[in-house]
Design a protein around this motif. Structure first.
Motif, short mmCIF file in Angstrom:
data_model
loop_
_atom_site.label_atom_id
_atom_site.label_comp_id
_atom_site.label_asym_id
_atom_site.label_seq_id
_atom_site.Cartn_x
_atom_site.Cartn_y
_atom_site.Cartn_z
N VAL A 1 37.20 -9.12 23.42
CA VAL A 1 37.69 -7.94 24.14
C VAL A 1 39.16 -7.72 23.82
O VAL A 1 39.94 -8.67 23.80
CB VAL A 1 37.53 -8.17 25.68
CG1 VAL A 1 38.06 -6.97 26.46
CG2 VAL A 1 36.08 -8.43 26.04
N GLU A 2 39.54 -6.49 23.54
CA GLU A 2 40.95 -6.15 23.34
C GLU A 2 41.27 -4.85 24.03
O GLU A 2 40.58 -3.85 23.83
CB GLU A 2 41.29 -6.05 21.84
CG GLU A 2 41.39 -7.38 21.15
CD GLU A 2 41.65 -7.28 19.64
OE1 GLU A 2 42.03 -6.18 19.18
OE2 GLU A 2 41.48 -8.29 18.96
N LYS B 1 44.80 -15.22 18.05
CA LYS B 1 43.38 -15.01 17.75
C LYS B 1 43.13 -15.24 16.26
O LYS B 1 42.14 -15.87 15.86
CB LYS B 1 43.02 -13.58 18.15
CG LYS B 1 41.58 -13.35 18.49
CD LYS B 1 41.45 -11.98 19.14
CE LYS B 1 40.03 -11.53 19.18
NZ LYS B 1 39.90 -10.20 19.77
N ARG C 1 36.45 -2.77 22.61
CA ARG C 1 37.81 -2.33 22.33
C ARG C 1 38.10 -1.16 23.26
O ARG C 1 37.32 -0.20 23.32
CB ARG C 1 37.97 -1.88 20.87
CG ARG C 1 37.81 -3.00 19.86
CD ARG C 1 39.00 -3.97 19.93
NE ARG C 1 38.84 -5.09 19.00
CZ ARG C 1 38.28 -6.26 19.27
NH1 ARG C 1 37.78 -6.48 20.48
NH2 ARG C 1 38.21 -7.21 18.38
N MET D 1 53.57 -13.18 28.92
CA MET D 1 52.38 -12.34 28.88
C MET D 1 52.67 -10.84 28.90
O MET D 1 51.76 -10.03 28.86
CB MET D 1 51.46 -12.69 30.04
CG MET D 1 50.61 -13.92 29.79
SD MET D 1 49.53 -13.71 28.38
CE MET D 1 48.23 -12.75 29.14
N ALA E 1 54.08 -9.88 23.50
CA ALA E 1 52.95 -10.65 24.00
C ALA E 1 51.66 -10.22 23.32
O ALA E 1 50.80 -11.04 22.99
CB ALA E 1 52.83 -10.48 25.51
N GLY E 2 51.54 -8.90 23.07
CA GLY E 2 50.35 -8.38 22.38
C GLY E 2 50.26 -8.90 20.97
O GLY E 2 49.20 -9.30 20.50
N LEU F 1 48.44 -3.76 21.37
CA LEU F 1 47.61 -4.65 22.18
C LEU F 1 48.39 -5.08 23.42
O LEU F 1 49.55 -5.48 23.32
CB LEU F 1 47.20 -5.88 21.39
CG LEU F 1 46.23 -6.80 22.13
CD1 LEU F 1 44.82 -6.27 22.03
CD2 LEU F 1 46.30 -8.21 21.60
N ARG F 2 47.75 -5.00 24.58
CA ARG F 2 48.40 -5.45 25.82
C ARG F 2 47.77 -6.77 26.22
O ARG F 2 46.61 -6.84 26.61
CB ARG F 2 48.21 -4.39 26.91
CG ARG F 2 49.11 -3.17 26.75
CD ARG F 2 50.55 -3.45 27.13
NE ARG F 2 50.67 -3.87 28.52
CZ ARG F 2 51.11 -3.06 29.50
NH1 ARG F 2 51.48 -1.83 29.24
NH2 ARG F 2 51.20 -3.52 30.74
N ALA F 3 48.58 -7.82 26.16
CA ALA F 3 48.08 -9.17 26.45
C ALA F 3 47.64 -9.29 27.91
O ALA F 3 46.59 -9.87 28.21
CB ALA F 3 49.16 -10.19 26.13
N ASP F 4 48.44 -8.72 28.82
CA ASP F 4 48.11 -8.84 30.24
C ASP F 4 46.80 -8.11 30.56
O ASP F 4 45.91 -8.67 31.21
CB ASP F 4 49.27 -8.32 31.12
CG ASP F 4 49.83 -6.99 30.63
OD1 ASP F 4 49.41 -6.51 29.55
OD2 ASP F 4 50.70 -6.42 31.33
N THR G 1 44.43 -7.35 28.44
CA THR G 1 43.32 -7.98 27.73
C THR G 1 42.81 -9.21 28.47
O THR G 1 41.60 -9.38 28.65
CB THR G 1 43.77 -8.36 26.30
OG1 THR G 1 44.14 -7.17 25.61
CG2 THR G 1 42.65 -9.05 25.53
N SER G 2 43.73 -10.06 28.93
CA SER G 2 43.29 -11.27 29.66
C SER G 2 42.51 -10.89 30.91
O SER G 2 41.45 -11.45 31.18
CB SER G 2 44.49 -12.11 30.13
OG SER G 2 45.27 -12.43 29.06
N MET H 1 49.25 -12.48 21.08
CA MET H 1 47.84 -12.66 21.41
C MET H 1 46.97 -12.41 20.17
O MET H 1 46.04 -13.17 19.89
CB MET H 1 47.44 -11.72 22.54
CG MET H 1 45.99 -11.91 22.98
SD MET H 1 45.57 -10.85 24.37
CE MET H 1 45.57 -12.04 25.71
#
Lengths: 391, 233
Positions: free
Chosen positions: B58-59, A48, B164, A35, A40-41, B71-74, B76-77, A44
């Motif tokens: 949401v991103e 999607k 966003r 993550m 990770a970005g 994009l930051r996965a952490d 964003t979640s 993700m």
């Protein structure tokens, strides 16, 4: 505070100078991003996109076709097979792409134009390499670093501008252009890597090496025929088709002597595609670029199964281009189609429209009557009835 | 001569931006929010009705030194979870029953989410400059197909959310401070309330928050408050 800014700027310089690790090499089998971090970005985002692809209205859900395409890619991917998921999209544009999370998308426009399984395998081998070599991640890092460098350069130019008393905006925008060229050049190198590694992977399974360059020879011919085709070399994300022909010819010459039982699996490929060709021919024509369609169908109509269909497509493309000598070529193609067992009845309609346009009433009447006899409940019955009433 | 005027222009420009930089880049918690609310239809709310919160899109991303949005996965979640929890508690606070439609995988439902993203952007454009047919005529709709959400989730209204949000990395903040220019990080989005009987958008709110946040509970609650501000339920 000042120390924090200084530290941050040092950090920026380090990042811009390539502090982010470069060259991750080949992914380990079964790899999945965690993550954190920029990868990770990317995952993700592509997860999607994959979810959206799964629900796309133009996703081809035919089980047999999917099984065939997955089978080919699975053989190519070997131990990576479980990590790769392939989706077929009913889209007439000639394209396929791989996402960093293992999603591979193949457009039906590509399936229409491949001559055999070997050609299809070379495209898939190229895409698998993008995935295995983490090209998206490397390209993002390149973008980040290049944008950073461009910023530092812009700052320096601003300083110079103040010092010598000149407006630096020209120099700054030149730097931004160079940054874009640099990223495009990097992308072209990744494409070359995907071509080279893909070629090795595909030929190691015994697919005929000459088929790789054949794909690009066809593309060069299409581009030459298309008056709207143009490319800006410096901003191109892919090497030129001419270069790709050259490279693949060279690699094929090296690979050919290693065995004599090279395979193209033409029959298996055609058997898998046959049920869909009619639809894909119509979709190619709907792209309304008859110059390209003529090259495509002329090639497909040579020594391939489903000739009636391709000759019909050729006739339609000539008729729709509607330039001076095209009428004769269209008529010839429709007649060639009608001489084949798989001729679509619409070839008669094409002949009728041509004759009507030329003012040859009897010929048009005859062709339209034949069309209606073969396809009594055609959706354009009322239109043809009207034509017949006017002739 | 040219030299002088160039520097003077530069300094004047920087002077203005300096103020913004000092106010907004360094001092955290400074918020500039603009909400554009468009309500079209009267809502006759009764206590037995329900709202379905449709899978918020949401991103959250980080702007690098060079300005590339990653994009930051952490983030964003976490941001997505916070938004959902805050919307649920916002509705609860008003005594509105709600249900959540998560991880939509049904083809028709997914099409409605995609359609709303496109529709929401069109409404956004129209709020700035209305098309002739949309002046004083807020008749946006997802169409009667929206009823599928009513049937499957037993809800009367659908709440669609699109956000966003971007944040500057420390290096980019430092660059902004040094050059006295904005970092480019912003928060934008929209929320729509849809009558699931006919697909009509009955309320729409655009979020444009230059220094919003979704990375912690406090700022996420603030963002949701701005987003749902004026919802006629």
């Amino acid at each position: 505070m000042r120390r924090r800014i200084a530290a941050a700027l040092c950090c920026a310089a380090w990042l811009s100078a390539g502090g982010v690790a470069q060259g991750q090499g080949t992914l380990p089998p079964g790899y999945s991003s965690d993550m954190s971090g920029e990868e990770a970005g990317i995952w993700m985002l592509t997860d999607k996109q994959e979810a959206a692809t799964k629900t796309a209205p133009n996703l081809v859900r035919d089980e047999k076709l999917n099984a065939y395409v997955s089978g080919v890619i699975c053989r190519l991917a070997g131990e990576y097979c479980p990590s790769i998921r392939v989706y077929i999209l009913d889209t007439p544009n000639w394209n396929a792409f791989a996402s960093p999370n293992g999603m591979v998308v193949v457009n039906t426009g590509l399936l229409l134009q491949m001559k055999n399984e070997a050609q299809f395998a070379f495209v898939l081998g190229h895409e698998i390499t993008h995935y295995l070599h983490r090209h998206s991640l490397e390209e993002l890092r390149k973008q980040v670093n290049t944008a950073g460098l461009v910023n530092i350069y812009a700052l320096a130019m601003f300083g110079v501008g103040v010092a010598v008393g000149d407006d630096p905006s020209g120099a700054i925008s030149l730097g931004q252009d160079l940054g874009r060229f640099w990223i495009s050049a990097f992308s072209r190198d990744e494409e070359r890597d995907a071509d080279r590694s893909g070629f090795a992977r595909v030929t190691s399974l015994g697919y005929a090496p000459n088929e790789a360059s054949a794909i690009w020879t066809d593309m060069v011919a299409q581009n030459k025929a298309d008056p709207r085709y143009s490319r800006i070399v410096f901003l191109d994300t892919h090497p030129s088709p001419e270069e790709r022909v050259e490279n693949n010819v060279k690699w094929a010459a090296e690979a050919l002597p290693s065995r004599s039982d090279w395979a193209t699996n033409e029959d298996a490929y055609h058997a898998a595609m046959a049920p869909f060709l009619r639809r894909w021919v119509e979709e190619e024509l709907a792209l309304a670029h008859p110059d390209r369609s003529i090259v495509i169908f002329r090639r497909l109509a040579q020594n391939m199964p489903s000739q009636g269909l391709y000759h019909f497509g050729l006739g339609e493309a000539y008729r729709k281009r509607h330039q001076k000598p095209d009428e004769a070529s269209a008529e010839k193609a429709y007649r060639a189609a009608l001489a084949c067992p798989d001729a679509p009845p619409e070839a008669w309609r094409g002949l009728g429209l041509l004759a009507m346009r030329a003012g040859e009433s009897a010929k048009a009447k005859d062709a339209f009557t034949n069309y209606q006899a073969k396809l009594p409940n055609a959706s354009d019955k009322a239109m043809i009835d009207f034509y017949l009433s006017q002739l | 001569m040219e030299h002088d005027s160039f520097i003077r222009r530069g300094l004047m420009h920087f002077g203005k931006l300096m103020l913004a930089a000092v106010l907004c880049v360094v001092v955290s918690g400074c918020a500039r929010t603009s909400n554009d609310i468009a309500t079209s239809l009267p809502i006759h709310w009764t206590a037995d009705k329900r709202v379905v919160l449709v899978d918020p899109d949401v991103e959250l991303s980080e702007l690098t030194f060079g300005g590339v949005a990653m994009l930051r996965a952490d983030w964003t979640s976490k941001g997505r979870d916070l938004i959902k929890a805050d919307i649920a508690s916002f509705l609860r606070g008003k005594g509105i029953a709600s249900v959540s439609a998560d991880r939509i995988s049904d083809r028709r439902e997914a099409q409605l989410v995609k359609l709303h993203n496109a529709l929401g952007r069109s409404i956004e454009v129209n709020l700035k400059e209305a098309w002739p047919t949309k002046k004083n005529n807020f008749d946006w709709t997802l169409g009667p197909g929206a009823a599928i959400l009513r049937d499957r989730h037993h809800a009367d209204y659908g709440l669609f959310v699109f956000v966003r949000d971007s944040y500057s990395s420390d290096t980019r903040k430092a660059l902004a401070l040094l050059t006295m220019t904005p970092t480019g990080a912003t928060q934008s989005g929209f929320a729509s309330l849809v009558d699931l009987r006919n697909g009509r958008v009955v309320w729409y709110n655009r979020l444009d928050n230059a220094y919003g946040g979704l990375r912690d509970e406090k700022s996420a609650a603030e963002t949701v408050r701005h987003l749902l501000d004026g919802m006629p339920l």
